[in-house]
Design a protein around this motif. Structure first.
Motif, short mmCIF file in Angstrom:
data_model
loop_
_atom_site.label_atom_id
_atom_site.label_comp_id
_atom_site.label_asym_id
_atom_site.label_seq_id
_atom_site.Cartn_x
_atom_site.Cartn_y
_atom_site.Cartn_z
N ASN A 14 10.54 -0.24 -2.26
CA ASN A 14 9.89 -0.75 -3.15
C ASN A 14 9.06 0.41 -4.11
O ASN A 14 8.82 1.56 -3.69
CB ASN A 14 8.66 -1.74 -2.70
N VAL A 15 8.96 0.45 -5.30
CA VAL A 15 8.68 1.50 -6.16
C VAL A 15 7.29 1.96 -5.95
O VAL A 15 6.94 3.02 -6.01
CB VAL A 15 9.03 1.17 -7.79
N GLU A 16 6.43 0.83 -5.87
CA GLU A 16 5.02 1.30 -5.80
C GLU A 16 4.64 0.83 -4.25
O GLU A 16 4.95 1.34 -3.40
CB GLU A 16 4.15 0.60 -6.77
N GLU A 17 3.75 -0.52 -4.41
CA GLU A 17 3.26 -0.90 -2.78
C GLU A 17 4.37 -1.53 -2.21
O GLU A 17 5.13 -2.78 -2.87
CB GLU A 17 2.15 -1.64 -3.13
N GLY A 18 4.34 -1.64 -1.02
CA GLY A 18 5.33 -2.58 -0.02
C GLY A 18 4.64 -3.88 -0.19
O GLY A 18 5.09 -4.93 -0.33
N ILE A 19 3.37 -3.64 0.77
CA ILE A 19 2.55 -5.11 0.97
C ILE A 19 1.10 -4.78 0.50
O ILE A 19 0.62 -3.68 0.82
CB ILE A 19 2.50 -5.37 2.34
#
Length: 192
Positions: free
Chosen positions: A151-156
């Motif tokens: 994912n580009v920013e946060e996973g979770i």
């Protein structure tokens, strides 16, 4: 008397299965809404694209209070905009929705999004979104066998995370991020 009890048990089981099947909603196109207490059954891969009208972005599936989505081994894919699975409804109090895999959500701004709600996710892959799972505003995530990768920013990202057997790797920001409570057993988080 034993035979009579077995017959009654079989009748009760058949009635339960029939009632469960009757409550299911077939999901065959993007933008469908699963209402309060309903179960949505994905029947094929969904390819979601931007809209020419509001909200001007790809929208996958909407889950309202107490709704459940069963991915059944399929994928919900976007065009790098919008939300794959939106949990909640405007003006309604605390919300809870459930996402059951196996299946994949990919290519959205947020694979899952809701503000201040509770999301339960089991056996789902969130791949190549801007944010895999995004649950702000006192939102809570309960996850089991969830993968958030690439994912580009946060996973979770959620206010509170309780998880078991999670992989959150190769995300541009955090693998797993929580501002309140973070309890994870069996976490693999590499190259975030």
């Amino acid at each position: 008397k034993g035979r009579e009890m077995r017959s009654l048990s079989i009748i009760a089981l058949v009635a339960l299965v029939a009632a469960r099947s009757a409550a299911a909603v077939d999901l065959t196109e993007w933008g469908q809404v699963i209402q309060k207490g309903e179960v949505g059954e994905l029947r094929d891969d969904l390819q979601c694209v931007r809209r020419p009208t509001w909200p001007f972005s790809a929208q996958g599936v909407y889950l309202y209070q107490g709704a459940t989505l069963r991915l059944n081994g399929f994928a919900i894919a976007g065009d790098d905009s919008g939300v794959g699975i939106e949990c909640g409804s405007a003006g309604v109090g605390p919300n809870r929705c459930t996402i059951e895999g196996p299946g994949e959500v990919r290519g959205f701004y947020a694979g899952v999004n809701c503000g201040g709600c509770r999301v339960v996710a089991r056996t789902v892959i969130f791949r190549a979104n801007t944010n895999g799972i995004y649950i702000p505003l006192s939102g809570r995530l309960v996850a089991e066998n969830v993968v958030a990768i690439d994912n580009v920013e946060e996973g979770i990202w959620a206010q509170s995370v309780r998880a078991k057997d999670v992989e959150a790797s190769r995300n541009g920001g955090s693998g797993v991020n929580s501002f309140d409570r973070l309890r994870v057993r069996g976490l693999t988080a590499l190259a975030n």
